[in-house]
Structures are given as structure tokens and as C-alpha cells.
Design a protein around this motif. Structure first.
Motif, PDB file in Angstrom:
ATOM      1  N   VAL A   1       1.717  -0.717  16.551  1.00 37.65           N
ATOM      2  CA  VAL A   1       2.733   0.552  16.788  1.00 37.65           C
ATOM      3  C   VAL A   1       3.769   0.285  15.568  1.00 37.65           C
ATOM      4  CG1 VAL A   1       4.718   1.091  18.110  1.00 37.65           C
ATOM      5  CG2 VAL A   1       2.583   0.324  19.396  1.00 37.65           C
ATOM      6  N   MET A   2       4.358  -0.667  15.033  1.00 34.91           N
ATOM      7  CA  MET A   2       5.194  -0.768  14.044  1.00 34.91           C
ATOM      8  C   MET A   2       4.667  -0.125  12.731  1.00 34.91           C
ATOM      9  SD  MET A   2       7.946  -1.755  12.930  1.00 34.91           S
ATOM     10  CE  MET A   2       8.662  -1.640  11.366  1.00 34.91           C
ATOM     11  N   GLY A   3       3.293  -0.777  12.494  1.00 41.96           N
ATOM     12  CA  GLY A   3       2.746  -0.267  11.206  1.00 41.96           C
ATOM     13  C   GLY A   3       2.456   1.075  11.233  1.00 41.96           C
ATOM     14  N   ALA A   4       2.217   1.614  12.496  1.00 40.02           N
ATOM     15  CA  ALA A   4       1.788   3.119  12.463  1.00 40.02           C
ATOM     16  C   ALA A   4       3.136   4.117  12.415  1.00 40.02           C
ATOM     17  CB  ALA A   4       1.139   3.460  13.888  1.00 40.02           C
ATOM     18  N   ALA A   5       4.250   3.419  12.732  1.00 41.02           N
ATOM     19  CA  ALA A   5       5.433   4.091  12.827  1.00 41.02           C
ATOM     20  C   ALA A   5       5.926   4.236  11.463  1.00 41.02           C
ATOM     21  CB  ALA A   5       6.555   3.352  13.572  1.00 41.02           C
ATOM     22  N   LYS A   6       5.833   3.080  10.607  1.00 39.51           N
ATOM     23  CA  LYS A   6       6.340   3.109   9.362  1.00 39.51           C
ATOM     24  C   LYS A   6       5.450   3.911   8.578  1.00 39.51           C
ATOM     25  CE  LYS A   6       8.532  -0.219   6.131  1.00 39.51           C
ATOM     26  NZ  LYS A   6       8.723  -1.449   5.872  1.00 39.51           N
ATOM     27  N   GLY A   7       4.037   3.899   8.667  1.00 37.76           N
ATOM     28  CA  GLY A   7       3.104   4.784   7.777  1.00 37.76           C
ATOM     29  C   GLY A   7       3.632   6.315   8.058  1.00 37.76           C
ATOM     30  N   LEU A   8       3.593   6.763   9.358  1.00 35.07           N
ATOM     31  CA  LEU A   8       4.088   8.139   9.917  1.00 35.07           C
ATOM     32  C   LEU A   8       5.393   8.465   9.141  1.00 35.07           C
ATOM     33  CD1 LEU A   8       2.781  10.390  11.209  1.00 35.07           C
ATOM     34  CD2 LEU A   8       3.877   9.553  13.268  1.00 35.07           C
ATOM     35  N   ALA A   9       6.403   7.780   9.263  1.00 33.85           N
ATOM     36  CA  ALA A   9       7.495   7.960   8.728  1.00 33.85           C
ATOM     37  C   ALA A   9       7.686   7.908   7.312  1.00 33.85           C
ATOM     38  CB  ALA A   9       8.599   6.733   9.153  1.00 33.85           C
ATOM     39  N   ILE A  10       6.660   7.143   6.647  1.00 34.58           N
ATOM     40  CA  ILE A  10       7.116   7.530   4.933  1.00 34.58           C
ATOM     41  C   ILE A  10       5.836   8.565   4.864  1.00 34.58           C
ATOM     42  CG2 ILE A  10       6.332   6.187   2.984  1.00 34.58           C
ATOM     43  CD1 ILE A  10       9.006   5.101   4.293  1.00 34.58           C
ATOM     44  N   THR A  11       4.825   9.000   5.078  1.00 35.16           N
ATOM     45  CA  THR A  11       3.925   9.595   4.794  1.00 35.16           C
ATOM     46  C   THR A  11       3.839  11.129   5.255  1.00 35.16           C
ATOM     47  OG1 THR A  11       1.960   8.878   5.730  1.00 35.16           O
ATOM     48  CG2 THR A  11       2.394   7.734   3.933  1.00 35.16           C
ATOM     49  N   GLY A  12       4.033  11.028   6.816  1.00 38.40           N
ATOM     50  CA  GLY A  12       3.907  12.132   7.542  1.00 38.40           C
ATOM     51  C   GLY A  12       2.346  12.374   7.829  1.00 38.40           C
TER      52      GLY A  12
ATOM     53  N   ILE B   1       0.738  -1.267   0.010  1.00 37.68           N
ATOM     54  CA  ILE B   1       0.069  -0.065  -0.148  1.00 37.68           C
ATOM     55  C   ILE B   1       0.801   1.383   0.032  1.00 37.68           C
ATOM     56  CG2 ILE B   1      -1.496   1.353   1.442  1.00 37.68           C
ATOM     57  CD1 ILE B   1      -2.846  -1.326   2.281  1.00 37.68           C
ATOM     58  N   LEU B   2       1.791   1.220   0.895  1.00 36.06           N
ATOM     59  CA  LEU B   2       3.036   2.375   0.969  1.00 36.06           C
ATOM     60  C   LEU B   2       3.673   2.462  -0.487  1.00 36.06           C
ATOM     61  CD1 LEU B   2       3.727   2.373   4.696  1.00 36.06           C
ATOM     62  CD2 LEU B   2       2.266   3.989   3.457  1.00 36.06           C
ATOM     63  N   ASN B   3       3.741   1.469  -1.329  1.00 31.83           N
ATOM     64  CA  ASN B   3       4.556   1.298  -2.461  1.00 31.83           C
ATOM     65  C   ASN B   3       6.171   1.376  -2.065  1.00 31.83           C
ATOM     66  OD1 ASN B   3       5.215   1.201  -5.059  1.00 31.83           O
ATOM     67  ND2 ASN B   3       5.083   3.464  -5.392  1.00 31.83           N
ATOM     68  N   LEU B   4       6.415   0.573  -0.930  1.00 32.32           N
ATOM     69  CA  LEU B   4       7.858   0.259  -0.550  1.00 32.32           C
ATOM     70  C   LEU B   4       8.054  -1.028  -0.881  1.00 32.32           C
ATOM     71  CD1 LEU B   4       7.313   1.614   3.096  1.00 32.32           C
ATOM     72  CD2 LEU B   4       8.492   2.922   1.231  1.00 32.32           C
ATOM     73  N   PRO B   5       9.569  -1.279  -0.855  1.00 33.72           N
ATOM     74  CA  PRO B   5      10.104  -2.634  -1.071  1.00 33.72           C
ATOM     75  C   PRO B   5       9.570  -3.537   0.089  1.00 33.72           C
ATOM     76  CG  PRO B   5      11.854  -1.085  -1.273  1.00 33.72           C
ATOM     77  CD  PRO B   5      10.721  -0.223  -0.780  1.00 33.72           C
ATOM     78  N   VAL B   6       8.917  -4.715  -0.226  1.00 33.30           N
ATOM     79  CA  VAL B   6       8.557  -5.176   0.891  1.00 33.30           C
ATOM     80  C   VAL B   6       9.593  -5.821   1.902  1.00 33.30           C
ATOM     81  CG1 VAL B   6       7.415  -7.573   1.284  1.00 33.30           C
ATOM     82  CG2 VAL B   6       6.720  -6.256  -0.804  1.00 33.30           C
ATOM     83  N   PHE B   7       9.311  -5.720   3.029  1.00 28.93           N
ATOM     84  CA  PHE B   7      10.223  -5.666   4.084  1.00 28.93           C
ATOM     85  C   PHE B   7      11.109  -7.007   4.154  1.00 28.93           C
ATOM     86  CE2 PHE B   7       6.587  -7.541   6.230  1.00 28.93           C
ATOM     87  CZ  PHE B   7       6.959  -8.533   7.134  1.00 28.93           C
ATOM     88  N   TRP B   8      10.346  -8.112   4.169  1.00 29.60           N
ATOM     89  CA  TRP B   8      10.971  -9.189   4.033  1.00 29.60           C
ATOM     90  C   TRP B   8      11.885  -9.640   2.981  1.00 29.60           C
ATOM     91  CZ3 TRP B   8       9.421 -12.940   0.779  1.00 29.60           C
ATOM     92  CH2 TRP B   8       8.133 -12.876  -0.044  1.00 29.60           C
TER      93      TRP B   8
END
Length: 210
Positions: A102-113, A51-58
Motif C-alpha cells: 500500500v505504501m509503495g503504491a501510494a507514493k508511486g501514484l502521488a508522484i506519477t499519477g 526508480i521514481l527519481n526521488l530523494p531516498v526516504f531514509w
């Protein structure tokens, strides 16, 4: 290691354990254990990254898959010692949900603000793996159980996001979000907390609609 990264690894391991426990309840072979552990452990994070158009973490860091595999093997050889695998599954799922909210929220906030995106990615990361696990294992879906589930992830993601936006240290926001999500989900499991369910009513006849 950063505290949020620790939550990421912990969430993957705990969710993988719930997938493996579900496999044990269905008496699957080791491949079934590995499959359900990996799907559950990395499913929510995969959806988030897509959804965030990022390289898949794993894919970027294969250690997450190795953690899932190690947990699957461990549960394969030890699950028979657990008295109530369903109870363990539910409580470990609560821990994983709290960590991933928490982890998902942190990544979403870091990427999109965006605080809104942060909360949404927190909820998706925390719930999607468990939903996949239950569908694939033929277990009663967590979404169809009466006690609160998604709301716990929403609370955890929201508290983390509010704390981070307010300028609190991320470890404080993260611990507060984790504790809140686990408290809500744990209370739902322990005391049966739930919202009022929909009560069906007869529909109106076409001729009654003006």
C-alpha cells in the motif's frame, strides 16, 4: 499522523524484525543484526525512490534507520525466547508485505499519477527487502517457495490503487489493500495456496523445427 505514513513506519519496523530474525537464525553478532534489519527494512523503499527519481526516504528522514536499529537491538536480546523464529519471520514478513504494498503504491501514484506505476512501485517496495534479506542470510528465497508471495503484493497494491482512483478516502483504500494483501499471503502460508508450477518437457530436436 497520516494513516499511510503509519503504514510506512510499521512496514519498516516489521521488515526490520524479519531481517533481525534471519540474523538470529544464522547466529550473527549485533552488527549482523543491524545490517540485516536495515537492509530488509529500507531496501524496498530505497529501490522505489531510486526508480521514481526521488530523494531516498531514509536519507530525508533518518528516523527510519533508527527504527531499524532499535528493532535489531530488541530482537538481539529477545529472539532466543521465540519458539519458532522461522514461523515468526514468515508471518511478520506477510504483515510487512501488506503494509509496503500500500505504501509503495501510494507514493508511486502521488508522484506519477499513473495507476500502472502505482501497482509496480507497490510490488517492488513490498518484495525487494525480503528478497535481499533471504539472499544475504542464505535463507530459502521467498520467491522460490511454492506458496503465493508476489501475487499478494500485487493484489494489495491493485486494490489500493483502484480505490484511490475511484475517489475513496485514502484510509479506506489503504486498509482494503492491506487487508487483501495480508489475507492472500496469510492464506498461502496457512493453506499452501500456490499456482500450478511449470512442468518441463523435452525440447524439440533442431531437425524437427521447420
Amino acid at each position: 499522523m497520516h494513516p499511510i505514513a503509519l503504514l510506512d513506519y510499521a512496514g519498516v519496523a516489521v521488515f526490520a524484525a524479519t531481517g533481525a530474525l534471519a540474523a538470529s537464525r544464522k547466529q550473527l553478532d549485533i552488527i549482523g543484526f543491524l545490517f540485516l534489519a536495515c537492509v530488509t527494512g529500507i531496501g524496498g523503499g530505497t529501490l522505489r525512490d531510486v526508480i521514481l527519481n526521488l530523494p531516498v526516504f531514509w536519507i530525508a528522514n533518518s528516523s527510519h534507520v533508527l527504527i531499524c536499529a532499535a528493532v535489531a537491538v530488541l530482537v538481539f536480546f529477545s529472539a532466543h525466547r521465540v519458539e519458532s523464529r522461522w514461523k515468526w519471520l514468515l508471518w511478520l514478513d506477510a504483515v510487512g508485505l501488506a503494509a509496503f504494498s500500500v505504501m509503495g503504491a501510494a507514493k508511486g501514484l502521488a508522484i506519477t499519477g499513473s495507476p500502472v506505476v502505482s501497482v509496480v512501485t507497490g510490488v517492488l517496495t513490498a518484495t525487494f527487502g525480503g528478497i535481499l534479506r533471504d539472499v544475504l542470510a542464505g535463507e530459502p528465497s521467498v520467491l522460490l517457495r511454492p506458496e503465493i508471495y508476489v501475487t499478494a503484493a500485487l493484489v494489495g497494491a491493485s486494490i489500493f490503487t483502484l480505490g484511490d482512483v475511484a475517489g475513496l478516502p485514502q484510509i479506506v483504500s489503504g486498509l482494503a489493500g492491506f487487508a487483501a494483501a495480508f489475507a492472500v499471503r496469510g492464506g498461502a502460508l496457512k493453506f499452501g495456496w500456490s499456482f500450478a508450477s511449470y512442468k518441463s518437457r523435452p525440447g524439440r530436436r533442431p531437425e524437427d523445427i521447420s
